[in-house]
Design a protein around this motif. Structure first.
Motif, short mmCIF file in Angstrom:
data_model
loop_
_atom_site.label_atom_id
_atom_site.label_comp_id
_atom_site.label_asym_id
_atom_site.label_seq_id
_atom_site.Cartn_x
_atom_site.Cartn_y
_atom_site.Cartn_z
N TRP A 131 0.72 -1.22 0.08
CA TRP A 131 -0.13 0.06 0.00
C TRP A 131 0.80 1.11 0.05
O TRP A 131 2.08 1.23 0.56
N GLU A 139 -3.95 3.99 -1.07
CA GLU A 139 -4.11 3.10 -2.28
C GLU A 139 -3.44 1.78 -2.17
O GLU A 139 -2.13 1.83 -1.92
N ARG A 140 -4.06 0.77 -2.50
CA ARG A 140 -3.38 -0.51 -2.74
C ARG A 140 -2.60 -0.60 -4.08
O ARG A 140 -3.02 -0.11 -5.24
#
Length: 260
Positions: A131, A139-140
């Motif tokens: 992440w 956000e991944r």
């Protein structure tokens, strides 16, 4: 990590006195008061998170190499690089990071890389992905798209301490790839791999605090890693260099083209 960076690192950035920077093994290997203070605070605070956990930090190992025995204890071990890129930090440049990994035996449990100047944080946990936290958002990271042909790959290569003859050989062999760029510091190089702006990396040195945090992240996105000869790289094993590649096939090609 953010707290320690705010308390011990950033107030000293571009504000170091003459005696705040000391050579360890030579002019290119320095430590600052910020490194030492940050490691002390990180070690104390991280050890409080998991009862019975141990700590291995870059500066602690420099003072007492025997602490690396904790890798074989089977206990959770926090691995700390308080400032990766100390030379840049000491010059007032921005190319430095704080790096932490959590390992147990040979298992990479989690890793974190914080860029204190921008505030960007990369983090990952085994089985949970990698992440990125920046600008207040999380956000991944997807697995980066990587070309399948060697001639389209961009590599990061450690050229430090190479002989002139080896540099010339690498320059010739490097024509098999799109580009071979110099490594910077691990805290900046690994985010480049995660983003896809570089596709593989080769290091001649493999200290655990430089690489375990990034390897914990990269492995979550499918990267593989080994020594130069293809044998396994394990926490605490500093011999044999390090190759990080997007797949086993790519790693084999990289070793064949550059290291054999």
């Amino acid at each position: 990590m953010r707290e320690v960076a705010a308390e011990e690192i950033m107030p000293r950035w571009r504000n170091l006195a003459g005696g705040d920077v000391v050579e360890k093994t030579g002019p290119s290997d320095v430590v600052t008061v910020a490194d030492r203070a940050a490691e002390v605070q990180l070690a104390r605070r991280l050890a409080e998170i998991i009862a019975g956990s141990r700590v291995i930090g870059e500066e602690g190992v420099h003072a007492d190499p025997s602490v690396t025995k904790h890798f074989a204890s089977g206990d959770p071990v926090w691995v700390i690089d308080p400032i990766d890129g100390t030379s840049a930090f000491a010059k007032g440049e921005t190319a430095f990071a704080v790096m932490v990994a959590l390992v147990r035996g040979e298992e990479l449990v989690a890793g974190w890389i914080l860029a204190p100047v921008s505030g960007e944080l990369h983090m990952g946990e085994r089985g949970s992905g990698a992440w990125r936290v920046r600008h207040g958002g999380v956000e991944r990271l997807p697995r980066p798209e990587v070309p399948t042909l060697s001639k389209e790959l961009i590599g990061l290569l450690g050229r430090r301490h190479m002989s002139d003859a080896r540099r010339a050989e690498i320059k010739s062999r490097g024509e098999a790839f799109a580009a071979l760029q110099n490594v910077s510091c691990a805290g900046l190089d690994y985010p480049r791999l995660l983003s896809g702006s570089a596709h593989f990396a080769i290091y001649n040195k493999s200290e655990p605090w430089d690489h375990l945090p990034g390897l914990a992240l990269a492995s979550e996105l499918g990267f593989v890693f080994s020594k130069h000869d293809g044998s396994p790289y394990r926490p605490g094993d500093n011999a044999g260099g390090l190759v990080i590649a997007p797949s086993e096939d790519a790693a084999a090609d990289i070793r064949r083209l550059l290291l054999t």
